[in-house]
Scaffold this active site. Structure first.
Site, PDB file in Angstrom:
ATOM      1  N   HIS A  14     -38.215  23.308  42.334  1.00 28.84           N
ATOM      2  CA  HIS A  14     -39.687  23.520  42.422  1.00 28.84           C
ATOM      3  C   HIS A  14     -40.658  22.567  41.500  1.00 28.84           C
ATOM      4  O   HIS A  14     -40.075  21.829  40.666  1.00 28.84           O
ATOM      5  CB  HIS A  14     -40.063  24.997  42.195  1.00 28.84           C
ATOM      6  CG  HIS A  14     -40.011  25.192  40.680  1.00 28.84           C
ATOM      7  ND1 HIS A  14     -40.835  26.366  40.190  1.00 28.84           N
ATOM      8  CD2 HIS A  14     -39.139  24.934  39.741  1.00 28.84           C
ATOM      9  CE1 HIS A  14     -40.408  26.389  38.771  1.00 28.84           C
ATOM     10  NE2 HIS A  14     -39.447  25.553  38.628  1.00 28.84           N
ATOM     11  N   CYS A  33     -42.976  19.987  34.280  1.00 33.22           N
ATOM     12  CA  CYS A  33     -42.772  20.894  35.357  1.00 33.22           C
ATOM     13  C   CYS A  33     -43.783  20.509  36.420  1.00 33.22           C
ATOM     14  O   CYS A  33     -43.365  20.954  37.495  1.00 33.22           O
ATOM     15  CB  CYS A  33     -42.941  22.289  35.146  1.00 33.22           C
ATOM     16  SG  CYS A  33     -41.735  23.011  33.942  1.00 33.22           S
ATOM     17  N   HIS A  39     -38.149  19.465  39.950  1.00 32.72           N
ATOM     18  CA  HIS A  39     -37.053  19.516  38.972  1.00 32.72           C
ATOM     19  C   HIS A  39     -36.308  21.047  39.362  1.00 32.72           C
ATOM     20  O   HIS A  39     -36.878  21.812  40.286  1.00 32.72           O
ATOM     21  CB  HIS A  39     -37.635  19.641  37.649  1.00 32.72           C
ATOM     22  CG  HIS A  39     -38.439  20.970  37.269  1.00 32.72           C
ATOM     23  ND1 HIS A  39     -39.852  21.142  37.664  1.00 32.72           N
ATOM     24  CD2 HIS A  39     -38.303  22.066  36.625  1.00 32.72           C
ATOM     25  CE1 HIS A  39     -40.271  22.270  37.568  1.00 32.72           C
ATOM     26  NE2 HIS A  39     -39.340  22.964  36.752  1.00 32.72           N
ATOM     27  N   HIS A  41     -33.481  24.314  38.670  1.00 29.13           N
ATOM     28  CA  HIS A  41     -32.970  25.239  37.786  1.00 29.13           C
ATOM     29  C   HIS A  41     -31.719  26.046  38.272  1.00 29.13           C
ATOM     30  O   HIS A  41     -31.494  25.943  39.465  1.00 29.13           O
ATOM     31  CB  HIS A  41     -34.024  26.259  37.241  1.00 29.13           C
ATOM     32  CG  HIS A  41     -35.131  25.994  36.810  1.00 29.13           C
ATOM     33  ND1 HIS A  41     -35.122  25.661  35.538  1.00 29.13           N
ATOM     34  CD2 HIS A  41     -36.530  25.580  37.336  1.00 29.13           C
ATOM     35  CE1 HIS A  41     -36.394  25.025  35.126  1.00 29.13           C
ATOM     36  NE2 HIS A  41     -37.272  25.314  36.209  1.00 29.13           N
ATOM     37  N   ASP A  79     -31.240  29.746  47.596  1.00 31.09           N
ATOM     38  CA  ASP A  79     -30.179  28.840  47.021  1.00 31.09           C
ATOM     39  C   ASP A  79     -30.311  27.474  47.813  1.00 31.09           C
ATOM     40  O   ASP A  79     -30.144  27.246  48.806  1.00 31.09           O
ATOM     41  CB  ASP A  79     -28.881  29.511  47.382  1.00 31.09           C
ATOM     42  CG  ASP A  79     -27.932  28.796  46.598  1.00 31.09           C
ATOM     43  OD1 ASP A  79     -28.105  28.164  45.383  1.00 31.09           O
ATOM     44  OD2 ASP A  79     -26.589  28.650  46.860  1.00 31.09           O
ATOM     45  N   HIS A  80     -30.308  26.618  46.831  1.00 34.11           N
ATOM     46  CA  HIS A  80     -30.278  25.049  47.037  1.00 34.11           C
ATOM     47  C   HIS A  80     -31.574  24.673  48.006  1.00 34.11           C
ATOM     48  O   HIS A  80     -31.717  23.879  49.009  1.00 34.11           O
ATOM     49  CB  HIS A  80     -29.076  24.737  47.803  1.00 34.11           C
ATOM     50  CG  HIS A  80     -27.923  24.687  46.981  1.00 34.11           C
ATOM     51  ND1 HIS A  80     -27.084  25.619  46.510  1.00 34.11           N
ATOM     52  CD2 HIS A  80     -27.536  23.620  46.298  1.00 34.11           C
ATOM     53  CE1 HIS A  80     -26.271  25.237  45.541  1.00 34.11           C
ATOM     54  NE2 HIS A  80     -26.596  23.986  45.181  1.00 34.11           N
ATOM     55  N   GLU A 125     -34.669  31.775  34.168  1.00 37.53           N
ATOM     56  CA  GLU A 125     -35.147  30.208  34.654  1.00 37.53           C
ATOM     57  C   GLU A 125     -33.996  29.276  33.919  1.00 37.53           C
ATOM     58  O   GLU A 125     -33.347  28.482  34.470  1.00 37.53           O
ATOM     59  CB  GLU A 125     -36.502  29.914  34.672  1.00 37.53           C
ATOM     60  CG  GLU A 125     -36.693  28.783  34.978  1.00 37.53           C
ATOM     61  CD  GLU A 125     -38.343  28.226  34.696  1.00 37.53           C
ATOM     62  OE1 GLU A 125     -38.791  28.631  35.470  1.00 37.53           O
ATOM     63  OE2 GLU A 125     -38.722  27.921  33.640  1.00 37.53           O
TER      64      GLU A 125
END
Length: 136
Positions: A14, A33, A39, A41, A79-80, A125
């Site tokens: 995100h 960010c 970037h 997490h 996810d991903h 996070e």
């Protein structure tokens, strides 16, 4: 009252960026960010439900059912993925961990069995930063 927690994991990208602000202002507020190239997490998601155990089974709820709800409604969607672009239930929201935790809550609540209540979403996070949301 019994509390039952399921831990799940997902990876997602995100960026924090307010389109109404200049690039310089976004960078001043969000720092790295606000990276234009995103970037990512490795999120840890704790879903805690509460209620009274069934007298016949001793379960608050079947943990396989809880796992299926979380995976079907949340993990598969996140996810991903790029949270800013690919997740319908985050569209139009700033993709902070705070907003993500509240959106996850909304994805789970309608699918819980009767007499089982969502108590808390705890979303890590990073190993040192997490959000807890209690539906308030």
């Amino acid at each position: 009252m019994v509390y039952l927690t399921r831990l799940e994991h997902f990876n997602a990208a995100h960026k924090l960026y307010n389109p109404n602000w200049t690039k310089a202002h976004n960078e001043a507020v969000f720092g790295l960010c606000a990276n234009e190239n995103w970037h990512g997490h490795n999120f840890e998601l704790f879903v805690t439900v509460k209620g009274n155990p069934d007298p016949d089974t001793g379960f608050l709820m079947d943990v396989k059912v809880l796992s299926q709800i979380v995976n079907d409604r949340v993990i598969e969607a996140l996810d991903h993925k790029n949270l800013n672009i690919e997740v319908p239930f985050l569209q139009g929201k700033m993709c902070t961990t705070e907003n993500l935790a509240m959106a996850i809550w909304d994805q789970i609540v309608p699918h819980l069995p009767d007499k089982v209540h969502l108590h808390c979403i705890k979303l890590y996070e990073t190993p040192r930063i997490y959000v807890e949301y209690f539906g308030e």
